[in-house]
Design a protein around this motif. Structure first.
Motif, mmCIF file in Angstrom:
data_model
loop_
_atom_site.group_PDB
_atom_site.id
_atom_site.type_symbol
_atom_site.label_atom_id
_atom_site.label_comp_id
_atom_site.label_asym_id
_atom_site.label_seq_id
_atom_site.Cartn_x
_atom_site.Cartn_y
_atom_site.Cartn_z
ATOM 1 N N PHE A 1 0.843 -1.183 0.000
ATOM 2 C CA PHE A 1 0.000 0.000 0.000
ATOM 3 C C PHE A 1 0.880 1.235 0.000
ATOM 4 N N PHE A 2 0.484 2.227 -0.811
ATOM 5 C CA PHE A 2 1.283 3.424 -1.018
ATOM 6 C C PHE A 2 0.510 4.669 -0.605
ATOM 7 N N GLU A 3 1.194 5.607 0.041
ATOM 8 C CA GLU A 3 0.670 6.935 0.349
ATOM 9 C C GLU A 3 1.586 7.912 -0.383
ATOM 10 N N LEU A 4 1.094 8.471 -1.485
ATOM 11 C CA LEU A 4 1.948 9.243 -2.375
ATOM 12 C C LEU A 4 1.418 10.658 -2.576
ATOM 13 N N SER A 5 2.316 11.610 -2.591
ATOM 14 C CA SER A 5 1.946 12.987 -2.917
ATOM 15 C C SER A 5 2.105 13.162 -4.420
ATOM 16 N N ILE A 6 0.987 13.399 -5.092
ATOM 17 C CA ILE A 6 0.977 13.545 -6.544
ATOM 18 C C ILE A 6 0.322 14.876 -6.880
ATOM 19 N N ASP A 7 1.073 15.740 -7.543
ATOM 20 C CA ASP A 7 0.583 17.076 -7.907
ATOM 21 C C ASP A 7 0.032 17.813 -6.687
ATOM 22 N N GLY A 8 0.752 17.717 -5.568
ATOM 23 C CA GLY A 8 0.385 18.450 -4.370
ATOM 24 C C GLY A 8 -0.766 17.867 -3.575
ATOM 25 N N ARG A 9 -1.212 16.659 -3.929
ATOM 26 C CA ARG A 9 -2.328 16.036 -3.224
ATOM 27 C C ARG A 9 -1.925 14.633 -2.796
ATOM 28 N N VAL A 10 -2.233 14.257 -1.556
ATOM 29 C CA VAL A 10 -1.908 12.919 -1.060
ATOM 30 C C VAL A 10 -2.968 11.940 -1.558
ATOM 31 N N ARG A 11 -2.493 10.852 -2.184
ATOM 32 C CA ARG A 11 -3.378 9.813 -2.720
ATOM 33 C C ARG A 11 -2.874 8.452 -2.261
ATOM 34 N N TYR A 12 -3.752 7.462 -2.346
ATOM 35 C CA TYR A 12 -3.463 6.148 -1.776
ATOM 36 C C TYR A 12 -3.685 5.067 -2.842
ATOM 37 N N PHE A 13 -2.807 4.052 -2.811
ATOM 38 C CA PHE A 13 -2.848 3.021 -3.843
ATOM 39 C C PHE A 13 -2.553 1.655 -3.247
ATOM 40 N N HIS A 14 -3.059 0.634 -3.931
ATOM 41 C CA HIS A 14 -2.730 -0.757 -3.615
ATOM 42 C C HIS A 14 -2.072 -1.370 -4.842
ATOM 43 N N GLY A 15 -1.019 -2.152 -4.628
ATOM 44 C CA GLY A 15 -0.384 -2.869 -5.719
ATOM 45 C C GLY A 15 0.091 -4.236 -5.255
ATOM 46 N N TYR A 16 0.138 -5.181 -6.182
ATOM 47 C CA TYR A 16 0.710 -6.498 -5.892
ATOM 48 C C TYR A 16 2.157 -6.507 -6.348
ATOM 49 N N CYS A 17 3.065 -6.722 -5.400
ATOM 50 C CA CYS A 17 4.496 -6.735 -5.698
ATOM 51 C C CYS A 17 5.079 -8.112 -5.401
ATOM 52 N N ASP A 18 5.990 -8.539 -6.243
ATOM 53 C CA ASP A 18 6.713 -9.794 -6.027
ATOM 54 C C ASP A 18 7.967 -9.459 -5.232
ATOM 55 N N LEU A 19 7.941 -9.799 -3.946
ATOM 56 C CA LEU A 19 9.040 -9.405 -3.066
ATOM 57 C C LEU A 19 10.296 -10.263 -3.222
#
Length: 201
Positions: free
Chosen positions: A85-103
């Protein structure tokens, strides 16, 4: 079954909790479930969620690890693939994402983060054909999507299918990747229907 490890957006817009849980296992109906290793099927998929969903997932179990803008779930989906799960600042706004990663590749969360930021900071809002098809698959109810069975020619077996309402013909079972541009537009919500198809994912 369309296996791929490319990093790809599979839903347009912000998924609510119900949609998020549906997409955690959006390949659940695959005919080889329980017999295959689905790692390559899921690895690389990502979509946006809301802050409430992000915080819920952070609190549900102790994370496997946490970094400044991401955390990984302790429970693995398959093999070395887990939710990040990611908490990212994109274009001045905090947004949240889910991704499947192969660790098994320690850099996969970083590559996922870079791909999300790159995709979400493009100046022109657009969707590729692949993104349109993935959105349709993600948004379609399980009762109306599935996989080509033994009734299909061998070359099509295991490929994704969905029911398409064909007017006078009624509902027709079609291969997802063989939908025409007009059929794709008809399956998309209006706000996505007329976006340009000019930017590669």
């Amino acid at each position: 079954m369309n296996p791929t490890t490319a990093i790809r957006k599979v839903y347009q817009g912000v998924a609510d909790r119900r949609q998020m849980f549906r997409m955690f296992d959006r390949h659940a109906q695959r005919p080889s479930r329980g017999e295959d290793d689905p790692s390559t099927l899921y690895a690389g998929e990502w979509f946006e969620i809301g802050r409430v969903e992000y915080e819920y997932m952070l609190e549900i179990l102790p994370p496997l690890w946490m970094r400044c803008d991401m955390f990984a779930l302790r429970e693995f989906l398959a093999g070395s693939v887990t939710s990040v799960f990611f908490e990212l600042s994109i274009d001045g706004r905090v947004r949240y994402f889910h991704g499947y990663c192969d660790l098994s590749d320690g850099t996969s969360p970083v590559h996922m983060r870079e791909a999300i930021v790159d995709r979400e900071t493009r100046p022109v809002k657009a969707m590729t054909r692949a993104e349109r098809l993935e959105h349709i698959w993600s948004a379609t109810n399980d009762d109306y999507r599935g996989y080509a069975s033994a009734r299909w020619s061998e070359q099509y077996r295991g490929k994704r299918t969905l029911l398409y309402y064909g007017g006078r013909q009624g509902a027709v079972l079609k291969l997802l990747d063989q939908l025409t541009d007009a059929e794709i537009a008809a399956k998309l919500p209006v706000h996505l229907r007329y976006l340009p198809d000019v930017i590669a994912a």
